[in-house]
Structures are given as structure tokens and as C-alpha cells.
Design a protein around this motif. Structure first.
Motif, PDB file in Angstrom:
ATOM      1  N   ARG A  45       0.911  -1.064   0.082  1.00 38.37           N
ATOM      2  CA  ARG A  45       0.108   0.055  -0.024  1.00 38.37           C
ATOM      3  C   ARG A  45       0.783   1.132  -0.175  1.00 38.37           C
ATOM      4  O   ARG A  45       0.455   2.348  -0.644  1.00 38.37           O
ATOM      5  CB  ARG A  45      -1.283  -0.004   1.070  1.00 38.37           C
ATOM      6  CG  ARG A  45      -2.320  -0.597   0.983  1.00 38.37           C
ATOM      7  CD  ARG A  45      -3.292  -0.740   1.961  1.00 38.37           C
ATOM      8  NE  ARG A  45      -3.006  -1.531   3.078  1.00 38.37           N
ATOM      9  CZ  ARG A  45      -3.270  -1.495   4.267  1.00 38.37           C
ATOM     10  NH1 ARG A  45      -3.705  -0.432   4.902  1.00 38.37           N
ATOM     11  NH2 ARG A  45      -3.108  -2.493   5.039  1.00 38.37           N
ATOM     12  N   ASP A  46       1.998   1.368   0.917  1.00 43.10           N
ATOM     13  CA  ASP A  46       2.960   2.375   0.890  1.00 43.10           C
ATOM     14  C   ASP A  46       3.428   3.057  -0.462  1.00 43.10           C
ATOM     15  O   ASP A  46       3.596   3.669  -1.107  1.00 43.10           O
ATOM     16  CB  ASP A  46       4.017   2.177   1.880  1.00 43.10           C
ATOM     17  CG  ASP A  46       4.810   3.172   2.035  1.00 43.10           C
ATOM     18  OD1 ASP A  46       4.474   4.471   2.189  1.00 43.10           O
ATOM     19  OD2 ASP A  46       6.000   2.972   1.827  1.00 43.10           O
ATOM     20  N   LEU A  47       4.031   1.503  -1.154  1.00 46.53           N
ATOM     21  CA  LEU A  47       4.415   1.609  -2.729  1.00 46.53           C
ATOM     22  C   LEU A  47       3.420   2.204  -3.485  1.00 46.53           C
ATOM     23  O   LEU A  47       3.894   3.067  -4.357  1.00 46.53           O
ATOM     24  CB  LEU A  47       5.052   0.364  -2.834  1.00 46.53           C
ATOM     25  CG  LEU A  47       5.802   0.042  -4.236  1.00 46.53           C
ATOM     26  CD1 LEU A  47       7.173   0.805  -4.054  1.00 46.53           C
ATOM     27  CD2 LEU A  47       6.121  -1.048  -4.518  1.00 46.53           C
ATOM     28  N   GLN A  50       3.098   5.773  -2.942  1.00 47.58           N
ATOM     29  CA  GLN A  50       4.509   6.548  -3.300  1.00 47.58           C
ATOM     30  C   GLN A  50       4.277   6.564  -4.854  1.00 47.58           C
ATOM     31  O   GLN A  50       4.620   7.795  -5.624  1.00 47.58           O
ATOM     32  CB  GLN A  50       5.757   5.925  -2.997  1.00 47.58           C
ATOM     33  CG  GLN A  50       5.606   6.106  -1.453  1.00 47.58           C
ATOM     34  CD  GLN A  50       5.577   7.686  -1.005  1.00 47.58           C
ATOM     35  OE1 GLN A  50       6.381   8.408  -1.618  1.00 47.58           O
ATOM     36  NE2 GLN A  50       4.938   8.036  -0.027  1.00 47.58           N
ATOM     37  N   HIS A  51       3.852   5.504  -5.630  1.00 44.85           N
ATOM     38  CA  HIS A  51       3.785   5.581  -6.977  1.00 44.85           C
ATOM     39  C   HIS A  51       2.737   6.605  -7.560  1.00 44.85           C
ATOM     40  O   HIS A  51       3.097   7.447  -8.290  1.00 44.85           O
ATOM     41  CB  HIS A  51       3.443   4.135  -7.415  1.00 44.85           C
ATOM     42  CG  HIS A  51       3.183   4.072  -9.034  1.00 44.85           C
ATOM     43  ND1 HIS A  51       2.133   4.426  -9.653  1.00 44.85           N
ATOM     44  CD2 HIS A  51       4.164   4.029  -9.994  1.00 44.85           C
ATOM     45  CE1 HIS A  51       2.438   4.158 -10.978  1.00 44.85           C
ATOM     46  NE2 HIS A  51       3.413   4.018 -11.178  1.00 44.85           N
ATOM     47  N   GLU A  52       1.734   6.555  -6.984  1.00 46.62           N
ATOM     48  CA  GLU A  52       0.655   7.588  -7.476  1.00 46.62           C
ATOM     49  C   GLU A  52       1.027   9.143  -7.198  1.00 46.62           C
ATOM     50  O   GLU A  52       0.712  10.006  -7.821  1.00 46.62           O
ATOM     51  CB  GLU A  52      -0.772   7.172  -6.614  1.00 46.62           C
ATOM     52  CG  GLU A  52      -1.257   5.904  -7.084  1.00 46.62           C
ATOM     53  CD  GLU A  52      -2.367   5.535  -6.331  1.00 46.62           C
ATOM     54  OE1 GLU A  52      -2.739   6.372  -5.177  1.00 46.62           O
ATOM     55  OE2 GLU A  52      -3.019   4.463  -6.433  1.00 46.62           O
ATOM     56  N   LYS A  53       1.817   9.432  -6.052  1.00 49.82           N
ATOM     57  CA  LYS A  53       2.268  10.692  -5.892  1.00 49.82           C
ATOM     58  C   LYS A  53       3.211  11.260  -6.602  1.00 49.82           C
ATOM     59  O   LYS A  53       3.401  12.332  -6.935  1.00 49.82           O
ATOM     60  CB  LYS A  53       2.771  10.650  -4.227  1.00 49.82           C
ATOM     61  CG  LYS A  53       3.182  11.988  -3.639  1.00 49.82           C
ATOM     62  CD  LYS A  53       3.472  11.870  -2.249  1.00 49.82           C
ATOM     63  CE  LYS A  53       3.898  12.825  -1.735  1.00 49.82           C
ATOM     64  NZ  LYS A  53       4.102  12.758  -0.036  1.00 49.82           N
ATOM     65  N   HIS A  62      -3.888  12.775 -13.930  1.00 44.85           N
ATOM     66  CA  HIS A  62      -4.518  13.872 -13.026  1.00 44.85           C
ATOM     67  C   HIS A  62      -4.831  15.180 -13.535  1.00 44.85           C
ATOM     68  O   HIS A  62      -5.779  15.860 -13.581  1.00 44.85           O
ATOM     69  CB  HIS A  62      -3.716  13.997 -11.897  1.00 44.85           C
ATOM     70  CG  HIS A  62      -4.406  14.967 -10.667  1.00 44.85           C
ATOM     71  ND1 HIS A  62      -5.712  14.343 -10.170  1.00 44.85           N
ATOM     72  CD2 HIS A  62      -3.869  16.026 -10.260  1.00 44.85           C
ATOM     73  CE1 HIS A  62      -5.827  15.558  -9.400  1.00 44.85           C
ATOM     74  NE2 HIS A  62      -4.966  16.426  -9.469  1.00 44.85           N
ATOM     75  N   GLU A  63      -3.942  15.641 -14.261  1.00 43.90           N
ATOM     76  CA  GLU A  63      -3.767  17.076 -15.219  1.00 43.90           C
ATOM     77  C   GLU A  63      -4.612  17.129 -16.315  1.00 43.90           C
ATOM     78  O   GLU A  63      -5.375  18.151 -16.469  1.00 43.90           O
ATOM     79  CB  GLU A  63      -2.358  17.375 -15.504  1.00 43.90           C
ATOM     80  CG  GLU A  63      -1.598  18.023 -14.395  1.00 43.90           C
ATOM     81  CD  GLU A  63      -0.177  18.626 -14.564  1.00 43.90           C
ATOM     82  OE1 GLU A  63      -0.196  19.029 -15.459  1.00 43.90           O
ATOM     83  OE2 GLU A  63       0.587  18.242 -13.723  1.00 43.90           O
ATOM     84  N   PHE A  64      -4.649  15.669 -16.940  1.00 39.10           N
ATOM     85  CA  PHE A  64      -5.453  15.787 -18.529  1.00 39.10           C
ATOM     86  C   PHE A  64      -6.409  14.594 -18.159  1.00 39.10           C
ATOM     87  O   PHE A  64      -6.206  13.553 -19.146  1.00 39.10           O
ATOM     88  CB  PHE A  64      -4.495  15.932 -19.365  1.00 39.10           C
ATOM     89  CG  PHE A  64      -3.660  16.804 -19.483  1.00 39.10           C
ATOM     90  CD1 PHE A  64      -3.917  18.415 -19.796  1.00 39.10           C
ATOM     91  CD2 PHE A  64      -2.191  16.774 -18.949  1.00 39.10           C
ATOM     92  CE1 PHE A  64      -2.851  19.138 -20.048  1.00 39.10           C
ATOM     93  CE2 PHE A  64      -1.215  17.829 -19.065  1.00 39.10           C
ATOM     94  CZ  PHE A  64      -1.521  18.858 -19.516  1.00 39.10           C
TER      95      PHE A  64
END
Length: 76
Positions: A45-47, A50-53, A62-64
Motif C-alpha cells: 500500500r505504501d509503494l 508513493q507511485h501515485e504521488k 490527473h492534469e488531463f
């Protein structure tokens, strides 16, 4: 080898460097693999977080978002 107080950082480092869950179970001194699986679950879950972040692709999505939805798919 039995190291019950191995830090979460070292557990993650061990798994990232190719360590397996069965060896980690023995290192931590767990009698049940399910106990060790909790650490792997938390690590996964932590990984993912961090990947999504920090993933460039996730940031573009997220932007498009319209580029990645069915109505926004180009070439159809």
C-alpha cells in the motif's frame, strides 16, 4: 537469524532488494506467515501511494483526465 525489532525501513529495503517473504518471516521470528504478510500488505500500500504521488504518468492523468476517458480517447 532472529531480529524482532527490524525497522520498517529495513524490512522494505529487504523486500525491494529481492528478499522473499519466507526469509523475512524467519528474520522477524514470526511463527505464522500471515503475520509477515501484514508487513508486505502495508509495504504494498505504501509503494502504491508513493507511485501515485510521484509517477509522471499519474500526474499527466490527473492534469488531463479527458485524454484518458472513453469520451476523450482520440482517434475514434
Amino acid at each position: 537469524m532472529f531480529l524482532p525489532h527490524v525497522s520498517p525501513y529495513l524490512r522494505k529495503k529487504y523486500l525491494l532488494n529481492g528478499g522473499d517473504i519466507f526469509s523475512l518471516k524467519n528474520i522477524l521470528g514470526h511463527s505464522r506467515i500471515e503475520t509477515t504478510e501484514m508487513y508486505v500488505e502495508l509495504f504494498s500500500r505504501d509503494l502504491q501511494t508513493q507511485h501515485e504521488k510521484f509517477s509522471p504518468l499519474e500526474q499527466i492523468i490527473h492534469e488531463f483526465p479527458a485524454l484518458f476517458t472513453e469520451s476523450g480517447v482520440q482517434g475514434e
